[in-house]
Write a protein that holds these residues in place. Structure first.
Motif, PDB file in Angstrom:
ATOM      1  N   THR A   1      13.320   4.557  -0.340  1.00 21.19           N
ATOM      2  CA  THR A   1      13.283   3.091  -0.282  1.00 21.19           C
ATOM      3  C   THR A   1      12.000   2.552  -0.914  1.00 21.19           C
ATOM      4  N   HIS A   2      10.858   3.162  -0.583  1.00 21.16           N
ATOM      5  CA  HIS A   2       9.584   2.742  -1.181  1.00 21.16           C
ATOM      6  C   HIS A   2       9.638   2.870  -2.708  1.00 21.16           C
ATOM      7  N   ILE A   3      10.199   3.980  -3.185  1.00 18.38           N
ATOM      8  CA  ILE A   3      10.262   4.224  -4.629  1.00 18.38           C
ATOM      9  C   ILE A   3      11.184   3.214  -5.304  1.00 18.38           C
ATOM     10  N   ASN A   4      12.341   2.964  -4.694  1.00 14.51           N
ATOM     11  CA  ASN A   4      13.293   2.012  -5.282  1.00 14.51           C
ATOM     12  C   ASN A   4      12.713   0.602  -5.328  1.00 14.51           C
TER      13      ASN A   4
ATOM     14  N   ILE B   1       0.829  -1.203   0.000  1.00 14.13           N
ATOM     15  CA  ILE B   1       0.000   0.000   0.000  1.00 14.13           C
ATOM     16  C   ILE B   1       0.865   1.255   0.000  1.00 14.13           C
ATOM     17  N   ARG B   2       1.919   1.240   0.813  1.00  9.25           N
ATOM     18  CA  ARG B   2       2.799   2.401   0.903  1.00  9.25           C
ATOM     19  C   ARG B   2       3.595   2.611  -0.389  1.00  9.25           C
ATOM     20  N   GLU B   3       3.997   1.533  -1.033  1.00  9.76           N
ATOM     21  CA  GLU B   3       4.714   1.651  -2.293  1.00  9.76           C
ATOM     22  C   GLU B   3       3.820   2.225  -3.380  1.00  9.76           C
ATOM     23  N   ARG B   4       2.558   1.774  -3.413  1.00  3.00           N
ATOM     24  CA  ARG B   4       1.611   2.315  -4.390  1.00  3.00           C
ATOM     25  C   ARG B   4       1.393   3.805  -4.149  1.00  3.00           C
ATOM     26  N   GLU B   5       1.293   4.177  -2.881  1.00  3.76           N
ATOM     27  CA  GLU B   5       1.103   5.583  -2.541  1.00  3.76           C
ATOM     28  C   GLU B   5       2.297   6.409  -3.013  1.00  3.76           C
ATOM     29  N   ALA B   6       3.497   5.866  -2.819  1.00  2.43           N
ATOM     30  CA  ALA B   6       4.703   6.578  -3.238  1.00  2.43           C
ATOM     31  C   ALA B   6       4.748   6.726  -4.755  1.00  2.43           C
TER      32      ALA B   6
ATOM     33  N   ILE C   1       7.325  13.889  -1.010  1.00  2.00           N
ATOM     34  CA  ILE C   1       6.669  12.604  -0.779  1.00  2.00           C
ATOM     35  C   ILE C   1       6.789  12.210   0.688  1.00  2.00           C
ATOM     36  N   ALA C   2       7.979  12.409   1.245  1.00  4.43           N
ATOM     37  CA  ALA C   2       8.204  12.074   2.652  1.00  4.43           C
ATOM     38  C   ALA C   2       7.284  12.883   3.554  1.00  4.43           C
ATOM     39  N   ALA C   3       7.151  14.183   3.272  1.00  5.88           N
ATOM     40  CA  ALA C   3       6.284  15.036   4.088  1.00  5.88           C
ATOM     41  C   ALA C   3       4.827  14.612   3.952  1.00  5.88           C
ATOM     42  N   HIS C   4       4.413  14.264   2.741  1.00  2.35           N
ATOM     43  CA  HIS C   4       3.026  13.858   2.493  1.00  2.35           C
ATOM     44  C   HIS C   4       2.706  12.546   3.200  1.00  2.35           C
ATOM     45  N   MET C   5       3.662  11.614   3.190  1.00  3.84           N
ATOM     46  CA  MET C   5       3.440  10.300   3.790  1.00  3.84           C
ATOM     47  C   MET C   5       3.842  10.244   5.262  1.00  3.84           C
ATOM     48  N   VAL C   6       4.390  11.350   5.763  1.00  2.00           N
ATOM     49  CA  VAL C   6       4.850  11.461   7.156  1.00  2.00           C
ATOM     50  C   VAL C   6       5.899  10.380   7.447  1.00  2.00           C
ATOM     51  N   ILE C   7       6.900  10.330   6.591  1.00  2.00           N
ATOM     52  CA  ILE C   7       8.014   9.407   6.754  1.00  2.00           C
ATOM     53  C   ILE C   7       9.296  10.174   6.439  1.00  2.00           C
ATOM     54  N   SER C   8      10.437   9.542   6.641  1.00  4.89           N
ATOM     55  CA  SER C   8      11.707  10.204   6.331  1.00  4.89           C
ATOM     56  C   SER C   8      11.970  10.156   4.831  1.00  4.89           C
ATOM     57  N   PRO C   9      12.766  11.092   4.304  1.00  6.01           N
ATOM     58  CA  PRO C   9      13.125  11.051   2.882  1.00  6.01           C
ATOM     59  C   PRO C   9      13.794   9.742   2.495  1.00  6.01           C
TER      60      PRO C   9
END
Length: 220
Positions: free
Chosen positions: A188-191, A157-162, A175-183
């Motif tokens: 990592t999700h994108i890769n 789900i998180r990878e699809r969101e990214a 993307i990090a700010a939108h998903m409330v995660i670190s850059p």
């Protein structure tokens, strides 16, 4: 040392790029080619990190040259950057679909040109958020319906969101700010998504997101 191949049918353009790049300590022009066929031969011989490829050339144009480089496993480390005189012309989206890491307009500022080469050599796509949005608005008007076998079902789900956010033109920090995660986690999700979807880079990830129907122009 970043190894660069210049592929352009205009000798003056090639010599200008070479003279400029030769001034940099971390960049080396390993070969020049006047058409795509010569470019492919030099790519296989020298294995450059970055191939700067003109989009319109005789013998073999930039799109087909890019497609053949992207399809050759031996050239997996070659990142193609398309050169164009016209910015977002009709060929750019086809070039990205063929496997280009991005594109540059030939009147780019010198400092931006050097930055672009270094970005491409790292394996990152040359698609600034504003450029991504322009591509979306101009070229992706009626994406085909989602098809089976795209690999989308393998994404978390998180990878699809990214992926959706990448396709909307957001940077890793956004993307990090939108998903409330670190850059780093966003990257990592994108890769991981690129690996699962067999996308060479971020540019192809954008194309795949639209062509698969995961994102539509209306949702951008």
């Amino acid at each position: 040392m970043i190894r660069v191949l210049l592929v352009d049918d205009q000798p003056l353009i090639r010599s200008g790029f070479r003279a400029f790049l030769d001034l940099e300590d971390d960049i080396e022009v390993v070969a020049e080619a006047a058409n795509g066929s010569e470019g492919l031969r030099h790519a296989r011989l020298h294995l450059p990190d970055v191939a700067l490829v003109d989009i319109q050339m005789p013998v073999l144009d930039g799109i087909e040259t890019t497609r053949r480089i992207a399809a050759d496993p031996a050239l997996a480390g070659v990142h193609v950057v398309i050169l164009t005189n016209y910015g977002l012309d009709e060929y750019v989206f086809d070039a990205l679909r063929a496997g280009a890491a991005g594109f540059l307009v030939k009147d780019i500022l010198p400092e931006d040109f050097l930055h672009a080469i270094r970005v491409a050599a790292r394996g990152d796509a040359l698609l600034a958020p504003t450029i991504t949005r322009k591509l979306i608005n101009r070229y992706v008007t009626q994406p085909p319906p989602a098809s089976t076998g795209t690999g989308l079902e393998e994404l978390t789900i998180r990878e699809r969101e990214a992926v959706v956010l990448v396709a909307q033109g957001l940077s890793n920090d956004e993307i990090a700010a939108h998903m409330v995660i670190s850059p780093l986690t966003a990257k990592t999700h994108i890769n991981r998504a690129m690996t699962k979807l067999h996308a060479r880079d971020r540019a192809q990830l954008v194309v795949l997101a639209y062509e698969s129907g995961l994102v539509t122009p209306r949702s951008s």
